[in-house]
Design a protein around this motif. Structure first.
Motif, PDB file in Angstrom:
ATOM      1  N   LEU A 184       0.534 -10.882 -11.740  1.00  0.00           N
ATOM      2  CA  LEU A 184      -0.102  -9.611 -11.431  1.00  0.00           C
ATOM      3  C   LEU A 184      -0.656  -9.607 -10.008  1.00  0.00           C
ATOM      4  O   LEU A 184      -0.523  -8.618  -9.281  1.00  0.00           O
ATOM      5  N   CYS A 185      -1.243 -10.720  -9.599  1.00  0.00           N
ATOM      6  CA  CYS A 185      -1.741 -10.838  -8.222  1.00  0.00           C
ATOM      7  C   CYS A 185      -0.593 -10.771  -7.216  1.00  0.00           C
ATOM      8  O   CYS A 185      -0.710 -10.098  -6.179  1.00  0.00           O
ATOM      9  N   ALA A 186       0.498 -11.443  -7.514  1.00  0.00           N
ATOM     10  CA  ALA A 186       1.650 -11.417  -6.616  1.00  0.00           C
ATOM     11  C   ALA A 186       2.229 -10.006  -6.523  1.00  0.00           C
ATOM     12  O   ALA A 186       2.626  -9.557  -5.435  1.00  0.00           O
ATOM     13  N   GLY A 200       0.993  -4.008  -1.793  1.00  0.00           N
ATOM     14  CA  GLY A 200       0.240  -3.765  -0.563  1.00  0.00           C
ATOM     15  C   GLY A 200       1.091  -3.941   0.678  1.00  0.00           C
ATOM     16  O   GLY A 200       1.006  -3.152   1.621  1.00  0.00           O
ATOM     17  N   ILE A 201       1.921  -4.971   0.675  1.00  0.00           N
ATOM     18  CA  ILE A 201       2.817  -5.191   1.825  1.00  0.00           C
ATOM     19  C   ILE A 201       3.825  -4.061   1.939  1.00  0.00           C
ATOM     20  O   ILE A 201       4.132  -3.592   3.034  1.00  0.00           O
ATOM     21  N   SER A 202       4.330  -3.585   0.797  1.00  0.00           N
ATOM     22  CA  SER A 202       5.288  -2.480   0.846  1.00  0.00           C
ATOM     23  C   SER A 202       4.626  -1.194   1.362  1.00  0.00           C
ATOM     24  O   SER A 202       5.274  -0.399   2.036  1.00  0.00           O
TER      25      SER A 202
END
Length: 85
Positions: free
Chosen positions: A71-73, A79-81
């Protein structure tokens, strides 16, 4: 120049909640992977079946910890996307 203080407050509040939630989920993952089954004292009456059942009890905790890390990944990838796209 005018500042929309209500919008700034909303961004701050949601950012704070998401950050605390993210850290909480990651902490649950760390706690889930750090648990180890307690070994019984090594004696003549100790059987391998009791140690196997003690190790099997921590399977769901470890699976939950891996789910927390996934879930963290996923949150980091999202966020990066958002930044890239």
């Amino acid at each position: 120049m005018s500042i929309d203080w209500a919008a700034l407050g909303q961004v701050f509040g949601i950012s704070l909640l998401v950050t605390v939630g993210f850290v909480g989920v990651f902490t649950l993952g760390i706690v889930g992977t750090s648990r180890k089954p307690q070994q019984a004292e090594a004696g003549p009456d100790t059987t391998s079946a009791s140690s196997a059942s003690a190790g099997a009890a921590f399977g769901p905790a470890r699976a939950g910890a891996y789910a927390c890390f996934a879930l963290c990944a996923a949150a980091v990838a999202y966020g990066i996307s958002l930044i890239v796209i």
